[in-house]
Design a protein around this motif. Structure first.
Motif, PDB file in Angstrom:
ATOM      1  N   HIS A  61      42.991  43.509  34.424  1.00 18.23           N
ATOM      2  CA  HIS A  61      43.848  43.985  35.533  1.00 18.23           C
ATOM      3  C   HIS A  61      43.152  45.177  36.214  1.00 18.23           C
ATOM      4  CE1 HIS A  61      45.055  46.265  31.989  1.00 18.23           C
ATOM      5  NE2 HIS A  61      45.460  47.232  32.786  1.00 18.23           N
ATOM      6  N   VAL A  62      42.046  44.875  36.867  1.00 17.31           N
ATOM      7  CA  VAL A  62      41.193  45.921  37.436  1.00 17.31           C
ATOM      8  C   VAL A  62      41.948  46.814  38.421  1.00 17.31           C
ATOM      9  CG1 VAL A  62      39.201  46.293  38.951  1.00 17.31           C
ATOM     10  CG2 VAL A  62      39.037  44.706  37.028  1.00 17.31           C
ATOM     11  N   CYS A  63      42.822  46.250  39.238  1.00 18.69           N
ATOM     12  CA  CYS A  63      43.526  47.074  40.239  1.00 18.69           C
ATOM     13  C   CYS A  63      44.863  47.594  39.725  1.00 18.69           C
ATOM     14  CB  CYS A  63      43.720  46.302  41.532  1.00 18.69           C
ATOM     15  SG  CYS A  63      44.998  45.023  41.445  1.00 18.69           S
ATOM     16  N   SER A  64      45.066  47.501  38.414  1.00 20.70           N
ATOM     17  CA  SER A  64      46.293  48.018  37.778  1.00 20.70           C
ATOM     18  C   SER A  64      47.566  47.366  38.310  1.00 20.70           C
ATOM     19  CB  SER A  64      46.397  49.534  37.940  1.00 20.70           C
ATOM     20  OG  SER A  64      45.279  50.157  37.375  1.00 20.70           O
ATOM     21  N   GLY A  65      47.475  46.093  38.627  1.00 15.62           N
ATOM     22  CA  GLY A  65      48.681  45.356  39.005  1.00 15.62           C
ATOM     23  C   GLY A  65      49.101  45.501  40.453  1.00 15.62           C
ATOM     24  N   ARG A  66      48.175  45.882  41.313  1.00 11.71           N
ATOM     25  CA  ARG A  66      48.537  46.035  42.729  1.00 11.71           C
ATOM     26  C   ARG A  66      48.314  44.762  43.541  1.00 11.71           C
ATOM     27  NH1 ARG A  66      46.689  51.911  42.325  1.00 11.71           N
ATOM     28  NH2 ARG A  66      44.654  51.007  42.107  1.00 11.71           N
ATOM     29  N   GLY A  67      47.873  43.706  42.890  1.00  6.31           N
ATOM     30  CA  GLY A  67      47.738  42.431  43.585  1.00  6.31           C
ATOM     31  C   GLY A  67      46.512  42.328  44.471  1.00  6.31           C
ATOM     32  N   ARG A  68      45.486  43.141  44.225  1.00 11.02           N
ATOM     33  CA  ARG A  68      44.332  43.150  45.123  1.00 11.02           C
ATOM     34  C   ARG A  68      43.062  42.581  44.524  1.00 11.02           C
ATOM     35  NH1 ARG A  68      45.531  49.186  46.914  1.00 11.02           N
ATOM     36  NH2 ARG A  68      47.319  48.784  48.221  1.00 11.02           N
ATOM     37  N   CYS A  69      42.894  42.732  43.203  1.00  9.86           N
ATOM     38  CA  CYS A  69      41.584  42.404  42.629  1.00  9.86           C
ATOM     39  C   CYS A  69      41.464  40.928  42.238  1.00  9.86           C
ATOM     40  CB  CYS A  69      41.302  43.285  41.413  1.00  9.86           C
ATOM     41  SG  CYS A  69      42.410  42.949  40.021  1.00  9.86           S
ATOM     42  N   GLY A  70      42.538  40.317  41.843  1.00 10.97           N
ATOM     43  CA  GLY A  70      42.495  38.923  41.425  1.00 10.97           C
ATOM     44  C   GLY A  70      42.037  38.726  39.994  1.00 10.97           C
ATOM     45  N   THR A  71      41.717  39.797  39.280  1.00  6.52           N
ATOM     46  CA  THR A  71      41.191  39.625  37.915  1.00  6.52           C
ATOM     47  C   THR A  71      42.267  39.231  36.906  1.00  6.52           C
ATOM     48  OG1 THR A  71      41.442  41.989  37.469  1.00  6.52           O
ATOM     49  CG2 THR A  71      39.295  41.255  38.267  1.00  6.52           C
ATOM     50  N   CYS A  72      43.509  39.418  37.245  1.00 13.71           N
ATOM     51  CA  CYS A  72      44.584  39.073  36.293  1.00 13.71           C
ATOM     52  C   CYS A  72      44.997  37.615  36.427  1.00 13.71           C
ATOM     53  CB  CYS A  72      45.803  39.967  36.541  1.00 13.71           C
ATOM     54  SG  CYS A  72      46.588  39.657  38.142  1.00 13.71           S
ATOM     55  N   ARG A  73      44.360  36.862  37.280  1.00  8.33           N
ATOM     56  CA  ARG A  73      44.912  35.546  37.613  1.00  8.33           C
ATOM     57  C   ARG A  73      44.927  34.597  36.423  1.00  8.33           C
ATOM     58  NH1 ARG A  73      39.984  35.741  39.982  1.00  8.33           N
ATOM     59  NH2 ARG A  73      38.575  33.981  39.779  1.00  8.33           N
ATOM     60  N   VAL A  74      45.905  33.742  36.479  1.00  7.19           N
ATOM     61  CA  VAL A  74      46.138  32.768  35.405  1.00  7.19           C
ATOM     62  C   VAL A  74      46.340  31.391  36.016  1.00  7.19           C
ATOM     63  CG1 VAL A  74      47.201  34.423  33.801  1.00  7.19           C
ATOM     64  CG2 VAL A  74      48.649  33.218  35.467  1.00  7.19           C
ATOM     65  N   ARG A  75      46.060  30.389  35.220  1.00  7.75           N
ATOM     66  CA  ARG A  75      46.452  29.033  35.618  1.00  7.75           C
ATOM     67  C   ARG A  75      47.802  28.763  34.961  1.00  7.75           C
ATOM     68  NH1 ARG A  75      42.591  25.965  33.187  1.00  7.75           N
ATOM     69  NH2 ARG A  75      43.974  25.541  31.453  1.00  7.75           N
ATOM     70  N   VAL A  76      48.739  28.302  35.742  1.00  5.98           N
ATOM     71  CA  VAL A  76      50.068  28.025  35.198  1.00  5.98           C
ATOM     72  C   VAL A  76      50.067  26.594  34.674  1.00  5.98           C
ATOM     73  CG1 VAL A  76      52.537  27.937  35.683  1.00  5.98           C
ATOM     74  CG2 VAL A  76      51.099  29.641  36.828  1.00  5.98           C
ATOM     75  N   ASP A  77      50.184  26.456  33.357  1.00 10.46           N
ATOM     76  CA  ASP A  77      50.140  25.131  32.737  1.00 10.46           C
ATOM     77  C   ASP A  77      51.523  24.489  32.643  1.00 10.46           C
ATOM     78  OD1 ASP A  77      47.342  25.440  32.275  1.00 10.46           O
ATOM     79  OD2 ASP A  77      47.802  26.716  30.548  1.00 10.46           O
ATOM     80  N   ALA A  78      52.561  25.317  32.610  1.00 11.26           N
ATOM     81  CA  ALA A  78      53.938  24.787  32.559  1.00 11.26           C
ATOM     82  C   ALA A  78      54.892  25.869  33.035  1.00 11.26           C
ATOM     83  CB  ALA A  78      54.292  24.365  31.129  1.00 11.26           C
ATOM     84  N   GLY A  79      56.023  25.437  33.547  1.00  6.10           N
ATOM     85  CA  GLY A  79      57.081  26.382  33.925  1.00  6.10           C
ATOM     86  C   GLY A  79      56.851  27.086  35.247  1.00  6.10           C
ATOM     87  N   ALA A  80      56.081  26.488  36.140  1.00  5.87           N
ATOM     88  CA  ALA A  80      55.835  27.135  37.441  1.00  5.87           C
ATOM     89  C   ALA A  80      57.137  27.396  38.189  1.00  5.87           C
ATOM     90  CB  ALA A  80      54.901  26.271  38.286  1.00  5.87           C
ATOM     91  N   ASP A  81      58.128  26.536  37.970  1.00  8.21           N
ATOM     92  CA  ASP A  81      59.406  26.722  38.664  1.00  8.21           C
ATOM     93  C   ASP A  81      60.228  27.866  38.082  1.00  8.21           C
ATOM     94  OD1 ASP A  81      59.678  25.276  36.297  1.00  8.21           O
ATOM     95  OD2 ASP A  81      61.522  24.314  36.979  1.00  8.21           O
ATOM     96  N   ARG A  82      59.759  28.442  36.972  1.00  8.82           N
ATOM     97  CA  ARG A  82      60.458  29.604  36.392  1.00  8.82           C
ATOM     98  C   ARG A  82      59.724  30.905  36.706  1.00  8.82           C
ATOM     99  NH1 ARG A  82      60.524  26.034  31.598  1.00  8.82           N
ATOM    100  NH2 ARG A  82      60.475  24.429  33.188  1.00  8.82           N
ATOM    101  N   LEU A  83      58.845  30.833  37.713  1.00  7.26           N
ATOM    102  CA  LEU A  83      58.167  32.030  38.209  1.00  7.26           C
ATOM    103  C   LEU A  83      58.643  32.309  39.633  1.00  7.26           C
ATOM    104  CD1 LEU A  83      54.510  31.289  37.055  1.00  7.26           C
ATOM    105  CD2 LEU A  83      56.099  32.931  36.027  1.00  7.26           C
ATOM    106  N   SER A  84      58.606  33.579  40.025  1.00  5.19           N
ATOM    107  CA  SER A  84      58.949  33.905  41.409  1.00  5.19           C
ATOM    108  C   SER A  84      57.933  33.240  42.335  1.00  5.19           C
ATOM    109  CB  SER A  84      58.939  35.424  41.600  1.00  5.19           C
ATOM    110  OG  SER A  84      57.635  35.923  41.343  1.00  5.19           O
ATOM    111  N   ALA A  85      58.340  32.975  43.555  1.00  3.70           N
ATOM    112  CA  ALA A  85      57.430  32.346  44.521  1.00  3.70           C
ATOM    113  C   ALA A  85      56.365  33.356  44.958  1.00  3.70           C
ATOM    114  CB  ALA A  85      58.225  31.870  45.727  1.00  3.70           C
ATOM    115  N   PRO A  86      55.136  32.895  45.181  1.00  2.28           N
ATOM    116  CA  PRO A  86      54.085  33.822  45.636  1.00  2.28           C
ATOM    117  C   PRO A  86      54.386  34.357  47.033  1.00  2.28           C
ATOM    118  CG  PRO A  86      53.277  31.556  45.600  1.00  2.28           C
ATOM    119  CD  PRO A  86      54.649  31.534  45.024  1.00  2.28           C
ATOM    120  N   GLU A  87      54.147  35.647  47.219  1.00  5.73           N
ATOM    121  CA  GLU A  87      54.381  36.248  48.537  1.00  5.73           C
ATOM    122  C   GLU A  87      53.048  36.504  49.230  1.00  5.73           C
ATOM    123  OE1 GLU A  87      57.121  39.468  48.105  1.00  5.73           O
ATOM    124  OE2 GLU A  87      58.713  38.104  47.494  1.00  5.73           O
TER     125      GLU A  87
END
Ligand code: FES
Length: 170
Positions: A81-107
């Protein structure tokens, strides 16, 4: 006759005033009840525990409404989490293998970062995706030690290659 009519109008006006106040009280009570119901529901949801599965065999636990990254950190699961969770670096990204409908929609911020780092369909930023129910399974795409170079050259830090291309050829 005129006096009787004036008396009658005054009486009707008084009665209407009483009904008007009763209607206002009922309306206020309904609004207060709706707010209470909403507050109880939000508090109940916010304290509801949820679990997230990582990489097929690791289980993280947190509360409804936290991001995947917050649940990783609460559960001591290493997560870049290089940018400390500010949504800028992309290093925290994950592939969602299941339950995508139980996540908030991407903004907008998340969509922009995912596009910039060339994310594939089904990938999310762990710091932006809020967990809204059980059954979410993700795969972390970068190792926890990914640093700022991972954000600068995302094409060299793909899911199937955990180290930068420059390092893997040496
Ligand atoms: S921590 Fe940087 S985008 Fe999520």
């Amino acid at each position: 006759m005129i006096v009787e009519n004036v008396d009658r109008i005054a009486k009707i006006t008084r009665e209407l005033g009483v009904y008007q106040w009763r209607a206002i009280y009922v309306y206020a009570a309904l609004v207060a009840a709706a707010f209470c119901f909403l507050a109880v529901r939000i508090l109940r949801d916010r304290s509801r525990p949820v679990a997230v599965g990582y990489d097929g065999d690791i289980q993280g636990r947190g509360r409804y409404g936290l991001s995947i990254l917050e649940i990783s950190r609460l559960s001591d699961i290493p997560h870049a989490h290089v940018c400390s969770g500010r949504g800028r670096c992309g290093t925290c990204r994950v592939r969602v293998d299941a339950g995508a409908d139980r996540l908030s929609a991407p903004e907008g911020l998340e969509r922009g970062t995912l596009a910039r780092v060339g994310a594939a369909a089904g990938e999310r930023l762990a710091c932006q995706a809020l967990v809204l129910g059980d059954g979410v399974q993700v795969t972390r795409l970068l190792p926890a030690y990914a640093d700022a170079t991972a954000a600068q050259a995302p094409q060299e830090w793909r899911a199937d290659r955990a180290v930068p291309a420059a390092e893997s050829t040496t």
